[in-house]
Scaffold this motif. Structure first.
Motif, PDB file in Angstrom:
ATOM      1  N   THR A 138     -32.493 -51.672 -12.137  1.00  0.00           N
ATOM      2  CA  THR A 138     -31.485 -52.689 -12.458  1.00  0.00           C
ATOM      3  C   THR A 138     -30.330 -52.703 -11.470  1.00  0.00           C
ATOM      4  O   THR A 138     -29.628 -53.703 -11.357  1.00  0.00           O
ATOM      5  CB  THR A 138     -30.930 -52.455 -13.876  1.00  0.00           C
ATOM      6  OG1 THR A 138     -30.586 -51.074 -14.016  1.00  0.00           O
ATOM      7  CG2 THR A 138     -31.963 -52.805 -14.932  1.00  0.00           C
ATOM      8  N   THR A 139     -30.115 -51.602 -10.771  1.00  0.00           N
ATOM      9  CA  THR A 139     -29.027 -51.553  -9.794  1.00  0.00           C
ATOM     10  C   THR A 139     -29.525 -51.698  -8.356  1.00  0.00           C
ATOM     11  O   THR A 139     -28.754 -52.063  -7.471  1.00  0.00           O
ATOM     12  CB  THR A 139     -28.246 -50.222  -9.901  1.00  0.00           C
ATOM     13  OG1 THR A 139     -29.115 -49.132  -9.577  1.00  0.00           O
ATOM     14  CG2 THR A 139     -27.703 -50.037 -11.311  1.00  0.00           C
ATOM     15  N   LEU A 140     -30.795 -51.414  -8.133  1.00  0.00           N
ATOM     16  CA  LEU A 140     -31.300 -51.381  -6.761  1.00  0.00           C
ATOM     17  C   LEU A 140     -31.225 -52.741  -6.095  1.00  0.00           C
ATOM     18  O   LEU A 140     -30.900 -52.856  -4.909  1.00  0.00           O
ATOM     19  CB  LEU A 140     -32.739 -50.858  -6.742  1.00  0.00           C
ATOM     20  CG  LEU A 140     -33.382 -50.654  -5.373  1.00  0.00           C
ATOM     21  CD1 LEU A 140     -32.530 -49.763  -4.490  1.00  0.00           C
ATOM     22  CD2 LEU A 140     -34.785 -50.065  -5.523  1.00  0.00           C
ATOM     23  N   ARG A 141     -31.500 -53.791  -6.832  1.00  0.00           N
ATOM     24  CA  ARG A 141     -31.504 -55.122  -6.223  1.00  0.00           C
ATOM     25  C   ARG A 141     -30.101 -55.549  -5.783  1.00  0.00           C
ATOM     26  O   ARG A 141     -29.935 -56.235  -4.785  1.00  0.00           O
ATOM     27  CB  ARG A 141     -32.098 -56.143  -7.183  1.00  0.00           C
ATOM     28  CG  ARG A 141     -33.605 -55.970  -7.377  1.00  0.00           C
ATOM     29  CD  ARG A 141     -34.157 -56.965  -8.355  1.00  0.00           C
ATOM     30  NE  ARG A 141     -34.160 -58.316  -7.799  1.00  0.00           N
ATOM     31  CZ  ARG A 141     -34.552 -59.389  -8.498  1.00  0.00           C
ATOM     32  NH1 ARG A 141     -34.936 -59.256  -9.760  1.00  0.00           N
ATOM     33  NH2 ARG A 141     -34.543 -60.578  -7.940  1.00  0.00           N
ATOM     34  N   SER A 142     -29.083 -55.120  -6.542  1.00  0.00           N
ATOM     35  CA  SER A 142     -27.723 -55.477  -6.148  1.00  0.00           C
ATOM     36  C   SER A 142     -27.195 -54.546  -5.066  1.00  0.00           C
ATOM     37  O   SER A 142     -26.335 -54.920  -4.267  1.00  0.00           O
ATOM     38  CB  SER A 142     -26.786 -55.432  -7.357  1.00  0.00           C
ATOM     39  OG  SER A 142     -26.676 -54.107  -7.853  1.00  0.00           O
ATOM     40  N   GLY A 143     -27.689 -53.282  -5.059  1.00  0.00           N
ATOM     41  CA  GLY A 143     -27.326 -52.335  -4.011  1.00  0.00           C
ATOM     42  C   GLY A 143     -26.023 -51.605  -4.225  1.00  0.00           C
ATOM     43  O   GLY A 143     -25.627 -50.793  -3.385  1.00  0.00           O
ATOM     44  N   ALA A 144     -25.332 -51.877  -5.331  1.00  0.00           N
ATOM     45  CA  ALA A 144     -24.025 -51.248  -5.547  1.00  0.00           C
ATOM     46  C   ALA A 144     -23.750 -51.122  -7.037  1.00  0.00           C
ATOM     47  O   ALA A 144     -24.306 -51.852  -7.856  1.00  0.00           O
ATOM     48  CB  ALA A 144     -22.923 -52.058  -4.878  1.00  0.00           C
ATOM     49  N   VAL A 145     -22.879 -50.179  -7.369  1.00  0.00           N
ATOM     50  CA  VAL A 145     -22.342 -50.015  -8.727  1.00  0.00           C
ATOM     51  C   VAL A 145     -20.845 -49.791  -8.584  1.00  0.00           C
ATOM     52  O   VAL A 145     -20.403 -49.001  -7.729  1.00  0.00           O
ATOM     53  CB  VAL A 145     -23.007 -48.830  -9.466  1.00  0.00           C
ATOM     54  CG1 VAL A 145     -22.265 -48.516 -10.758  1.00  0.00           C
ATOM     55  CG2 VAL A 145     -24.464 -49.151  -9.785  1.00  0.00           C
ATOM     56  N   ALA A 146     -20.060 -50.495  -9.390  1.00  0.00           N
ATOM     57  CA  ALA A 146     -18.595 -50.393  -9.338  1.00  0.00           C
ATOM     58  C   ALA A 146     -18.051 -50.636  -7.934  1.00  0.00           C
ATOM     59  O   ALA A 146     -17.087 -49.999  -7.508  1.00  0.00           O
ATOM     60  CB  ALA A 146     -18.148 -49.033  -9.870  1.00  0.00           C
ATOM     61  N   GLY A 147     -18.704 -51.522  -7.207  1.00  0.00           N
ATOM     62  CA  GLY A 147     -18.239 -51.872  -5.873  1.00  0.00           C
ATOM     63  C   GLY A 147     -18.565 -50.868  -4.796  1.00  0.00           C
ATOM     64  O   GLY A 147     -18.134 -51.036  -3.647  1.00  0.00           O
ATOM     65  N   LYS A 148     -19.329 -49.838  -5.122  1.00  0.00           N
ATOM     66  CA  LYS A 148     -19.676 -48.810  -4.134  1.00  0.00           C
ATOM     67  C   LYS A 148     -21.173 -48.864  -3.857  1.00  0.00           C
ATOM     68  O   LYS A 148     -21.973 -48.989  -4.781  1.00  0.00           O
ATOM     69  CB  LYS A 148     -19.285 -47.418  -4.642  1.00  0.00           C
ATOM     70  CG  LYS A 148     -17.783 -47.224  -4.814  1.00  0.00           C
ATOM     71  CD  LYS A 148     -17.468 -45.804  -5.227  1.00  0.00           C
ATOM     72  CE  LYS A 148     -15.967 -45.611  -5.415  1.00  0.00           C
ATOM     73  NZ  LYS A 148     -15.233 -45.795  -4.143  1.00  0.00           N
ATOM     74  N   PRO A 149     -21.570 -48.750  -2.581  1.00  0.00           N
ATOM     75  CA  PRO A 149     -23.001 -48.780  -2.268  1.00  0.00           C
ATOM     76  C   PRO A 149     -23.735 -47.608  -2.904  1.00  0.00           C
ATOM     77  O   PRO A 149     -23.185 -46.509  -3.028  1.00  0.00           O
ATOM     78  CB  PRO A 149     -23.027 -48.694  -0.741  1.00  0.00           C
ATOM     79  CG  PRO A 149     -21.724 -48.080  -0.358  1.00  0.00           C
ATOM     80  CD  PRO A 149     -20.732 -48.558  -1.388  1.00  0.00           C
ATOM     81  N   LEU A 150     -24.957 -47.856  -3.292  1.00  0.00           N
ATOM     82  CA  LEU A 150     -25.767 -46.814  -3.906  1.00  0.00           C
ATOM     83  C   LEU A 150     -26.085 -45.710  -2.907  1.00  0.00           C
ATOM     84  O   LEU A 150     -26.294 -45.970  -1.723  1.00  0.00           O
ATOM     85  CB  LEU A 150     -27.078 -47.409  -4.418  1.00  0.00           C
ATOM     86  CG  LEU A 150     -26.972 -48.468  -5.517  1.00  0.00           C
ATOM     87  CD1 LEU A 150     -28.343 -49.071  -5.782  1.00  0.00           C
ATOM     88  CD2 LEU A 150     -26.397 -47.865  -6.789  1.00  0.00           C
ATOM     89  N   ASP A 151     -26.125 -44.478  -3.401  1.00  0.00           N
ATOM     90  CA  ASP A 151     -26.574 -43.340  -2.599  1.00  0.00           C
ATOM     91  C   ASP A 151     -28.083 -43.199  -2.744  1.00  0.00           C
ATOM     92  O   ASP A 151     -28.615 -43.213  -3.870  1.00  0.00           O
ATOM     93  CB  ASP A 151     -25.909 -42.044  -3.063  1.00  0.00           C
ATOM     94  CG  ASP A 151     -24.446 -41.956  -2.658  1.00  0.00           C
ATOM     95  OD1 ASP A 151     -24.002 -42.784  -1.840  1.00  0.00           O
ATOM     96  OD2 ASP A 151     -23.751 -41.055  -3.172  1.00  0.00           O
ATOM     97  N   VAL A 152     -28.768 -43.048  -1.625  1.00  0.00           N
ATOM     98  CA  VAL A 152     -30.198 -42.744  -1.624  1.00  0.00           C
ATOM     99  C   VAL A 152     -30.351 -41.297  -1.205  1.00  0.00           C
ATOM    100  O   VAL A 152     -30.137 -40.949  -0.035  1.00  0.00           O
ATOM    101  CB  VAL A 152     -30.967 -43.677  -0.672  1.00  0.00           C
ATOM    102  CG1 VAL A 152     -32.455 -43.350  -0.711  1.00  0.00           C
ATOM    103  CG2 VAL A 152     -30.728 -45.135  -1.031  1.00  0.00           C
ATOM    104  N   LEU A 153     -30.672 -40.435  -2.149  1.00  0.00           N
ATOM    105  CA  LEU A 153     -30.839 -39.010  -1.872  1.00  0.00           C
ATOM    106  C   LEU A 153     -32.260 -38.783  -1.370  1.00  0.00           C
ATOM    107  O   LEU A 153     -33.230 -39.136  -2.036  1.00  0.00           O
ATOM    108  CB  LEU A 153     -30.566 -38.204  -3.139  1.00  0.00           C
ATOM    109  CG  LEU A 153     -29.217 -38.498  -3.826  1.00  0.00           C
ATOM    110  CD1 LEU A 153     -29.041 -37.612  -5.055  1.00  0.00           C
ATOM    111  CD2 LEU A 153     -28.056 -38.311  -2.853  1.00  0.00           C
ATOM    112  N   ILE A 154     -32.365 -38.182  -0.192  1.00  0.00           N
ATOM    113  CA  ILE A 154     -33.634 -38.094   0.536  1.00  0.00           C
ATOM    114  C   ILE A 154     -34.011 -36.638   0.745  1.00  0.00           C
ATOM    115  O   ILE A 154     -33.212 -35.839   1.257  1.00  0.00           O
ATOM    116  CB  ILE A 154     -33.517 -38.804   1.893  1.00  0.00           C
ATOM    117  CG1 ILE A 154     -33.155 -40.287   1.697  1.00  0.00           C
ATOM    118  CG2 ILE A 154     -34.813 -38.676   2.688  1.00  0.00           C
ATOM    119  CD1 ILE A 154     -32.789 -40.990   2.995  1.00  0.00           C
ATOM    120  N   ALA A 155     -35.243 -36.279   0.383  1.00  0.00           N
ATOM    121  CA  ALA A 155     -35.754 -34.925   0.602  1.00  0.00           C
ATOM    122  C   ALA A 155     -37.103 -35.005   1.297  1.00  0.00           C
ATOM    123  O   ALA A 155     -37.940 -35.846   0.964  1.00  0.00           O
ATOM    124  CB  ALA A 155     -35.893 -34.176  -0.729  1.00  0.00           C
TER     125      ALA A 155
END
Length: 214
Positions: A138-155
């Motif tokens: 639900t948040t990925l398409r918009s790319g942000a929550v509360a005006g901040k870009p989403l963090d993609v944690l990568i391992a």
């Protein structure tokens, strides 16, 4: 890059949206070719300048990234089924091995992760990277929550593979964060289990995000 997405659900739609925003070529693969074509058509209408189509179920050979946007344990089965067709591609596991009806515990044995089980089945030359699993569709398409870009944690254990996933995320307006080797997928999957389980007690609506702040 050529980004092949295996799956036609909400997360597949979200990752495809991010990839198209970054100017990448996107291919959608699904068990139902009709559903793959429908999703590709929807995405093409939203991004008319994007390069996107639906591909056959085995069309993964020349992909730079193969995103397994399927529930656990389907990704493990796909890695084994595709076999050497994945050689030369980076496999991106976005799954969370949980029972969505209970959210009680991980479905994988202690001391491992869905990503590591996929890596055990993957052909040589097809490194596995864990990413996007701590983000809700639900948040990925918009790319942000509360005006901040989403963090993609990568391992992952392959530096070039992690770099390619970071490029995908950054090109779509997200913030990639390298959290270490593939075994860190265990903690990423546990983190998202907690994030999911907290939705009801905290009165959230699957629109929250995991964010690392300095």
């Amino acid at each position: 890059m050529i980004v092949t997405i295996v799956g036609t659900g909400a997360m597949a739609r979200g990752v495809a949206t991010i990839a198209l925003a970054g100017g990448h070529t996107v291919r959608i693969i699904g068990r139902s070719h009709a559903r793959a074509e429908a999703l590709a058509g929807e995405l093409a209408r939203a991004a008319p300048d994007g390069d996107i189509d639906a591909s056959d179920a085995i069309a993964v050979e020349d992909a730079d990234l193969v995103v397994l946007a399927v529930p656990y344990p389907a990704g493990v089965e796909l890695a084994a089924t595709y076999g050497t067709a994945l050689t030369g591609s980076v496999i991106v596991d976005i799954s969370n091995p949980v029972d969505p009806t209970s959210l009680d515990d991980s479905l994988v044995p202690p001391g491992t992760s869905a990503a590591e089980l996929i890596a055990a089945e993957a052909a040589p030359g097809a490194p596995v990277v864990k990413a996007f699993n701590t983000i809700f569709a639900t948040t990925l398409r918009s790319g942000a929550v509360a005006g901040k870009p989403l963090d993609v944690l990568i391992a992952g254990d392959d530096a070039d593979g992690k770099g390619a996933v970071a490029d995908l995320a950054e090109g779509g307006g997200l913030r990639p964060l390298d959290v270490g080797p593939l075994r860190r997928a265990r903690q990423l999957e546990a983190l998202q289990l907690l994030h999911m389980a907290a939705q009801q007690p905290l009165g959230l609506t699957w629109s929250s995000a995991v964010k690392i702040l300095p």
